[in-house]
Design a protein around this motif. Structure first.
Motif, PDB file in Angstrom:
ATOM      1  N   VAL A 543       0.891  -1.221  -0.248  1.00 33.68           N
ATOM      2  CA  VAL A 543       0.272   0.219   0.326  1.00 33.68           C
ATOM      3  C   VAL A 543       0.540   1.098   0.264  1.00 33.68           C
ATOM      4  CG1 VAL A 543      -1.845   1.293   0.975  1.00 33.68           C
ATOM      5  CG2 VAL A 543      -2.104  -1.375   0.978  1.00 33.68           C
ATOM      6  N   VAL A 544       1.689   1.365   0.866  1.00 31.44           N
ATOM      7  CA  VAL A 544       2.765   2.699   1.040  1.00 31.44           C
ATOM      8  C   VAL A 544       3.469   2.337  -0.148  1.00 31.44           C
ATOM      9  CG1 VAL A 544       4.752   3.755   2.078  1.00 31.44           C
ATOM     10  CG2 VAL A 544       2.827   2.658   3.461  1.00 31.44           C
ATOM     11  N   LEU A 545       4.302   1.700  -0.349  1.00 32.97           N
ATOM     12  CA  LEU A 545       5.214   1.709  -2.022  1.00 32.97           C
ATOM     13  C   LEU A 545       3.367   1.695  -3.380  1.00 32.97           C
ATOM     14  CD1 LEU A 545       7.888   1.010  -2.490  1.00 32.97           C
ATOM     15  CD2 LEU A 545       7.309  -0.937  -3.919  1.00 32.97           C
ATOM     16  N   MET A 561       1.868  -2.544  -8.877  1.00 32.63           N
ATOM     17  CA  MET A 561       1.997  -3.019  -7.113  1.00 32.63           C
ATOM     18  C   MET A 561       0.537  -3.247  -7.006  1.00 32.63           C
ATOM     19  SD  MET A 561       4.058  -3.393  -4.731  1.00 32.63           S
ATOM     20  CE  MET A 561       5.596  -2.893  -5.468  1.00 32.63           C
ATOM     21  N   ARG A 562      -0.343  -2.660  -6.922  1.00 28.46           N
ATOM     22  CA  ARG A 562      -1.635  -2.916  -6.529  1.00 28.46           C
ATOM     23  C   ARG A 562      -2.164  -4.725  -6.971  1.00 28.46           C
ATOM     24  NH1 ARG A 562      -4.430  -0.571  -1.823  1.00 28.46           N
ATOM     25  NH2 ARG A 562      -3.543   2.152  -2.241  1.00 28.46           N
ATOM     26  N   LYS A 563      -1.614  -4.335  -8.599  1.00 30.26           N
ATOM     27  CA  LYS A 563      -2.326  -5.331  -8.802  1.00 30.26           C
ATOM     28  C   LYS A 563      -1.685  -6.245  -8.477  1.00 30.26           C
ATOM     29  CE  LYS A 563      -3.083  -8.138 -13.575  1.00 30.26           C
ATOM     30  NZ  LYS A 563      -2.619  -9.863 -13.329  1.00 30.26           N
ATOM     31  N   GLN A 568      -1.582 -11.289  -5.132  1.00 30.31           N
ATOM     32  CA  GLN A 568      -1.054 -12.590  -4.046  1.00 30.31           C
ATOM     33  C   GLN A 568      -2.183 -12.816  -2.728  1.00 30.31           C
ATOM     34  OE1 GLN A 568       2.844 -11.994  -2.804  1.00 30.31           O
ATOM     35  NE2 GLN A 568       3.389 -11.644  -5.248  1.00 30.31           N
ATOM     36  N   GLY A 569      -3.242 -12.777  -2.895  1.00 28.29           N
ATOM     37  CA  GLY A 569      -4.151 -12.532  -2.253  1.00 28.29           C
ATOM     38  C   GLY A 569      -3.764 -11.887  -0.705  1.00 28.29           C
ATOM     39  N   VAL A 570      -3.011 -10.577  -0.607  1.00 28.58           N
ATOM     40  CA  VAL A 570      -2.552  -9.397   0.758  1.00 28.58           C
ATOM     41  C   VAL A 570      -4.324  -8.900   0.585  1.00 28.58           C
ATOM     42  CG1 VAL A 570      -1.219  -8.576   1.917  1.00 28.58           C
ATOM     43  CG2 VAL A 570      -0.342 -10.706   0.160  1.00 28.58           C
TER      44      VAL A 570
END
Length: 620
Positions: A543-545, A561-563, A568-570
Motif C-alpha cells: 500500500v505504502v509503495l 503494485m496494486r495488481k 497474491q491475496g494480500v
C-alpha cells in the motif's frame, strides 16, 4: 465439666473441618467455660482455613482473658502471622515465646523460622536456627525456604550443603526458587545434583522443571522433562500433568495442548484452571468458556484466568463482563484479577469501566500496590486522562522500575514530552536506574515530539547505565530521524547498530513510511521491495509503495503494485475505531456497513462537520 468440654471441642473441630467456621465460632462464643484446648482448636481452625486476621484477633482476645498460651497456641499464631505477612506481630509473638519460656520448643522454633522466611526476613530466620540446640529436617528445610523466598539462592545453597541429610523437600524448594527466578541452567544443575545424591524426584520437582522450561520457552528441554515424567511414572500425577499442559500452552503448541487435555483423567480445581488457561493461550476462548462452565468449583483463579485470557485475545468487552459477573457472584477481586481487567480497560480505552475498577481496588486496598497501581496508570493514560495517571502513580507506596516506566510512557503517548523527560530525572534521583524500556519510552517520546537532538543524546547516554541499544531503540531513533527528514542519517544509524540487513526488519518500516512522507521515491522503492520480499503477506509494504509511486507520478508501477497485492491475496487490514458512551462500547470498521440504530443521524452529523471544516467562514 471435662466430658462437656471434650464433646463441645470435638463438635467445634468437625464444624471447622466442614468449612462451617461461622457456626464453629458461634459455638465457641456460647461456651460458658473454655479451656486451652478449645482456644487452640479455634485458633488452628482459623489458621488452616486461611483466615489469618481472625486467628490473630482471637489470639489477642485470648491474651486479654489471661489464658496462658502453650506451644500449640504459638505454632498456630505464628502460622497466621506468616500467612498474613504480619512481621511486626510475629516479632511480638516471638518476644512472648521467650518470656514464657518456649524458646527451647522445637515445633515453636520451626514455626518461627517459617514465619520469618515467609515474611522475607531471612536474617531473623537464620538467627533462630543458629540458636537451636536440637534441629530436625523441618528446621533445615524451613531455613532453605527462608533464603529462597528472599531470592538469596547462594545462602540457600550453602544451607543445603550443610544439611546432614538432603531430603527431597529441600531440593524441591531450591529448584522451585530458581525456576521462579527463571534460571533454567541452575535448575537443571540442581536436578542433576539431586539425582547424584540418590534423592528421587517427585511430581513437585518435575512440575518446577516444566514451569521453568515454559518460562524460558525452551521447547526441547521441556520435551526432555516430559519424557522423564512419563518414564518415571509421574505422568498421571495431577501436579505434573498440569505443569505439562501449562508448558505446551505457554509455547502455543496446539497439538501438545490437545493431547494433554485428552490424557488428563483426574481433574482437581487446579487442573480445571490449567485447562482454562491452556485454551486461552492457544486462542480458543470458546473452549475456555466451556471448561469454565463445567468446572465444579470456580475460584478467584478460574475467574482471573478467564478475564486475563479474554483481554490477551483482544476481547476486552468480554473480559469486563466477566469481571462484573465475578463481583455479582460474591467473589472478591485480588491484585491479579484487578490487573487483568485493567488491561482489558486499557485495550478498550473505556474510562467509565476503568474508573469502576479503580473504585474496587481502592475499596480493597490494592490501589497502593505496584502491580495494580501500574495498571491504573496505564489505563488512565490509554484513556487520555493524564491527570488520573498522575494521581494513580502518586498513590503507589513503593514504586518499582515498572511504575516509573509506565508514568513516563503515559506522559509521552499523551504529548507531554517535557514531563516525560522530567520523570526520568526524578527516577534517577530516587535511586531507580532506568532500564531498556525506559529508554524505549524516552526515544519514542522524542520521535513523536520532534526532539531530534535530545533523542540523539539519549541514545548515546544508554552506555552510562550499562545498557546497549537493541532493535526497539534503533527503530525509535530511525523513526525520529525519518520524521524529521534525516533519511540518510536514519539509514546510517540502522546499518551501524543492526548491520546491513537492518532494513529487512522492524527499523525498515518507519524509514519506509518517512520516505513516503518526504516523497523520496528512490530510497522508498528500495526499502519497499526489501520489506515486501521479507514479509510478502504484510499489506503495508504494498500500500505504502503504491502510494509512493502515485505521489512521484509513476502510475504504471503503482498499478502493478496494486495488481501484485491482489494476485497474491494480500488483504489490507481495515481501519477500526470505537467509542464508549453510557458504559457501552460501539465499534466502527472501515468499509463495513454499520447496523447501529442511529447510523443515519451519524452520517448527517459527519456531513455537517465535513462541510464546516471545508467552509470555516460559514460557521457562526
Amino acid at each position: 465439666m471435662q466430658s462437656y468440654l471434650v464433646q463441645v471441642t470435638s463438635k467445634l473441630k468437625r464444624l471447622a473441618r466442614a468449612g462451617q467456621i461461622v457456626y464453629a465460632r458461634k459455638l465457641f462464643d456460647e461456651m460458658p467455660y473454655r479451656d486451652l484446648v478449645a482456644w487452640n482448636s479455634m485458633l488452628s481452625s482459623y489458621s488452616h482455613l486461611g483466615l489469618y486476621q481472625d486467628a490473630l484477633s482471637l489470639f489477642h482476645y485470648m491474651r486479654i482473658t489471661n489464658i496462658r498460651p502453650d506451644h500449640f497456641t504459638f505454632t498456630s499464631t505464628l502460622s497466621a502471622c506468616a500467612g498474613a505477612d504480619e512481621l511486626r506481630y510475629g516479632h511480638k509473638v516471638h518476644a512472648l515465646v521467650v518470656v514464657l519460656g518456649y524458646c527451647q520448643s522445637l515445633p515453636v522454633n520451626n514455626a518461627l523460622i517459617d514465619m520469618y522466611g515467609k515474611c522475607l526476613s531471612p536474617f531473623s530466620a537464620g538467627r533462630v536456627f543458629e540458636e537451636l540446640g536440637l534441629r530436625n529436617e523441618v528446621s533445615w528445610c524451613s531455613l532453605v525456604f527462608a533464603y529462597v523466598n528472599a531470592d538469596d539462592i547462594n545462602a540457600a545453597y550453602s544451607v543445603l550443603g550443610r544439611m546432614p541429610k538432603r531430603v527431597d523437600i529441600a531440593w524441591n524448594t531450591m529448584i522451585a526458587g530458581c525456576a521462579r527466578l527463571g534460571d533454567i541452567k541452575l535448575c537443571f544443575s540442581l536436578f542433576k545434583d539431586m539425582l547424584e545424591d540418590l534423592c528421587d524426584p517427585d511430581q513437585w520437582t518435575l512440575s518446577a522443571l516444566m514451569s521453568v522450561c515454559g518460562e524460558a520457552r525452551e521447547f526441547l528441554s521441556g520435551c526432555a522433562v516430559h519424557a522423564y515424567i512419563i518414564k518415571s511414572g509421574w505422568a498421571l500425577a495431577v501436579e505434573a500433568s498440569n505443569s505439562i499442559l501449562s508448558f505446551f500452552a505457554r509455547l502455543g503448541h496446539h497439538d501438545g495442548v490437545l493431547k494433554m487435555l485428552e490424557s488428563v483423567e483426574y481433574r482437581t480445581q487446579v487442573s480445571w484452571n490449567a485447562i482454562i488457561d491452556a485454551y486461552m493461550k492457544i486462542g480458543d476462548t470458546q473452549k475456555a468458556f466451556d471448561a469454565f462452565e463445567v468446572a465444579p468449583d470456580k475460584s478467584i483463579v478460574s475467574w482471573t484466568s478467564m478475564i486475563s485470557g479474554y483481554a490477551r485475545n483482544g476481547q476486552g468487552v468480554e473480559a469486563v463482563r466477566f469481571y462484573r459477573d465475578m463481583i455479582r457472584n460474591g467473589i472478591q477481586p485480588n491484585s491479579f484479577s484487578l490487573g487483568a481487567v485493567l488491561h482489558a480497560c486499557s485495550i478498550l480505552a473505556t474510562l467509565g469501566h476503568g474508573s469502576m475498577v479503580h473504585c474496587c481496588s481502592f475499596r480493597n486496598g490494592f490501589h497502593t500496590t505496584a502491580y495494580v497501581g501500574n495498571g491504573l496508570v496505564n489505563m488512565y493514560a490509554k484513556c487520555g486522562d493524564i491527570e488520573g495517571s498522575n494521581k494513580a502513580f502518586c498513590d503507589i507506596l513503593v514504586k518499582d522500575v515498572v511504575s516509573w516506566n509506565t508514568i513516563l510512557l503515559a506522559y509521552g503517548m499523551n504529548g507531554w514530552a517535557s514531563k516525560a523527560l522530567q520523570v526520568q530525572e526524578e527516577m534517577v534521583a530516587s535511586g531507580v536506574n532506568p532500564d531498556k524500556v525506559t529508554f524505549t519510552g524516552l526515544l519514542m517520546t522524542c520521535s513523536h515530539s520532534g526532539l531530534i537532538e535530545k533523542g540523539r543524546s539519549l541514545l548515546k547516554s544508554m552506555s552510562d547505565f550499562g545498557l546497549s541499544p537493541d532493535v526497539d531503540h534503533v527503530t525509535c531513533v530511525v523513526d525520529m530521524l525519518g520524521r524529521g527528514g534525516y533519511l540518510k542519517e536514519a539509514r546510517e544509524v540502522a546499518n551501524l547498530y543492526l548491520g546491513k540487513d537492518s532494513m529487512k526488519i522492524s527499523s525498515g518500516e518507519p524509514l519506509f513510511g518517512a520516505c513516503a512522507s518526504h516523497c523520496n521515491a528512490e530510497m522508498g522503492a528500495e526499502l519497499g521491495e526489501a520489506l515486501k520480499s521479507s514479509e510478502p503477506e504484510n499489506a503495508m509494504s504494498y500500500v505504502v509503495l503504491s502510494n509512493l509511486y502515485c505521489a512521484s507520478g509513476r502510475w504504471k508501477e503503482a498499478e502493478i503494485m496494486r495488481k501484485t497485492m491482489l494476485d497474491q491475496g494480500v488483504i489490507k487490514m481495515p481501519g477500526c475505531s470505537w467509542i464508549e458512551l453510557r458504559n457501552e462500547v460501539t465499534t466502527f470498521v472501515a468499509g463495513c456497513a454499520s447496523s447501529h440504530p442511529f447510523i443515519d443521524e451519524m452520517y448527517s452529523t459527519i456531513y455537517i462537520l465535513e462541510y464546516q471544516m471545508k467552509n470555516p467562514c460559514a460557521v457562526t
